[in-house]
Design a protein around this motif. Sequence first.
Motif, mmCIF file in Angstrom:
data_model
loop_
_atom_site.group_PDB
_atom_site.id
_atom_site.type_symbol
_atom_site.label_atom_id
_atom_site.label_comp_id
_atom_site.label_asym_id
_atom_site.label_seq_id
_atom_site.Cartn_x
_atom_site.Cartn_y
_atom_site.Cartn_z
ATOM 1 N N TYR A 1 1.173 -1.343 0.244
ATOM 2 C CA TYR A 1 0.360 -0.052 -0.306
ATOM 3 C C TYR A 1 1.007 1.436 -0.129
ATOM 4 C CZ TYR A 1 1.072 0.055 4.816
ATOM 5 O OH TYR A 1 1.065 0.354 6.139
ATOM 6 N N THR A 2 0.726 2.066 -0.494
ATOM 7 C CA THR A 2 0.585 3.450 -0.247
ATOM 8 C C THR A 2 0.031 4.700 -0.152
ATOM 9 O OG1 THR A 2 1.846 3.495 -2.741
ATOM 10 C CG2 THR A 2 1.721 5.598 -1.656
ATOM 11 N N VAL A 3 1.022 5.344 1.220
ATOM 12 C CA VAL A 3 -0.328 6.273 2.021
ATOM 13 C C VAL A 3 0.552 7.537 1.944
ATOM 14 C CG1 VAL A 3 -1.016 4.804 3.571
ATOM 15 C CG2 VAL A 3 1.243 5.815 3.871
ATOM 16 N N ASP A 4 -0.381 8.510 2.523
ATOM 17 C CA ASP A 4 0.394 9.688 2.337
ATOM 18 C C ASP A 4 -0.057 10.545 3.794
ATOM 19 O OD1 ASP A 4 -1.925 11.130 1.948
ATOM 20 O OD2 ASP A 4 -1.454 11.775 0.052
ATOM 21 N N ASN A 5 -0.271 11.794 4.109
ATOM 22 C CA ASN A 5 -0.860 12.161 5.169
ATOM 23 C C ASN A 5 -1.865 12.175 5.560
ATOM 24 O OD1 ASN A 5 1.781 12.970 5.726
ATOM 25 N ND2 ASN A 5 1.953 15.239 4.562
ATOM 26 N N ASP A 6 -3.108 12.098 4.163
ATOM 27 C CA ASP A 6 -4.259 12.384 4.286
ATOM 28 C C ASP A 6 -4.756 10.928 4.127
ATOM 29 O OD1 ASP A 6 -4.013 15.185 4.303
ATOM 30 O OD2 ASP A 6 -3.819 15.060 2.048
#
Length: 439
Positions: free
Chosen positions: A107-112
């Motif tokens: 998976y890929t995540v950012d701050n949001d």
Amino acid sequence: MLLSFRFANHRSFRDEQHLNLTPAYRSAEHDQAVRVVGIFGANASGKSNCLHALGFMRRFVIFSDREVEPGLGVAREPYRMTADSLEAPSHYVVDLELNGIRHTYGYTVDNDGVLDEWLYHYPLRRKRRVFERNGDSFAWGDESGQRALLERIAEVTAPTALFLSTIARFDHRQAAPDRVEPEPLRDVYRWFQRMRNRSQPQLSGGYRSGWPDSDAGRRALVELLRAADVGIVDVVEVTSTVTDEQPLLFRLEDPSIGRGMRRNARNRVGQERKRLKFAHQGPAGEVQFELAEESTGTQQLLGLAIEAAEILGEGGTMCVDEIDASLHPLLTARLIALFRSTTSNPRGSQLIFTSHDAALLGTIDTEEILHRDEIWFTEKDADGASTLYPLTDFKPRKEGENRQRRYLNGNYGAVPDLSAYLFEQALAARGPVDDEAAD
């Protein structure tokens, strides 16, 4: 079984790193992955952060559906030395072999929130999609069972939660013990559940729910303590009644679980509390000691032994930061040998650890403690970004190599750049010592 782990933009690691557990020198008849990996490097080089990245992936898989708070986004830890990295996404990917079938989950995540998530498996060595997620959009594989259920759960999956952890909460069906069809969603989630990621054990008393229930399990741990030559000849369980509410003793916290997820279990008044006492042989017979009276090394050994016995018995991956802390190198080598042995480790459990102890790069009785493809290093560059690389990047010397000496000499990198001049200057800056004041 973990085949590889890839991650990027996590703590001191800016660029993508690849921890590859595929054997480099063994024939096809061996396991698809090594059973032991040791990561070595200087202080603050990124060793612990590598394990932390895997622990973060585990924690997010298990708890992301429960940690949803509107407007708070994802509590991640990106590389902080550049402004771009603070906003750039982080990604985590594992390749697993489960029930003889390869799986790839990431998976890929950012701050949001979650940007992408995917799961593939390879029955008959051919890639097949289980699901792909891009934001709120999902695509299903042709063989994804119970499509209607998956679509309903996808609809309630929060932007900051993983689909894998959400479906684990809503899907309460029991897996058939004699199942024929693969269940990749369940199998991958269970692998993360069985994984253990820990640093120093938090021992505070004499009881732990993880102490083996079976006589065979208890005997095995007692024999390990005896073999370790720490003076313990037996472990005795005693029962007492709690007279006032107290914290549950002998708890081994899992540092890969966030503080908000820990439960402050307590012994209630009137309950029976089991305690462990440790028998030592003295000139007048056996004398029993409380756990708090044992040495730090014995407590560390006991904590490692309990968790190792659980992992070896059930199968899984165990990650230990600074495995050599408070332990003699021979004891550490013995623990490593338990995972490498097919006799003591018939389920193919894995041990991934960090260490400063260069002795583990050497031999005991002419036998290598670690093979070349089981040794990795971490090093920081001038920008403060960590790099992870294997010993196999260095060609072995024809006449054989003293890995311990070559590592300490800096041939492999991953050692501190010490300056005797700066040490001397720091001491000189203190000025002269006032002998009278010191007295």
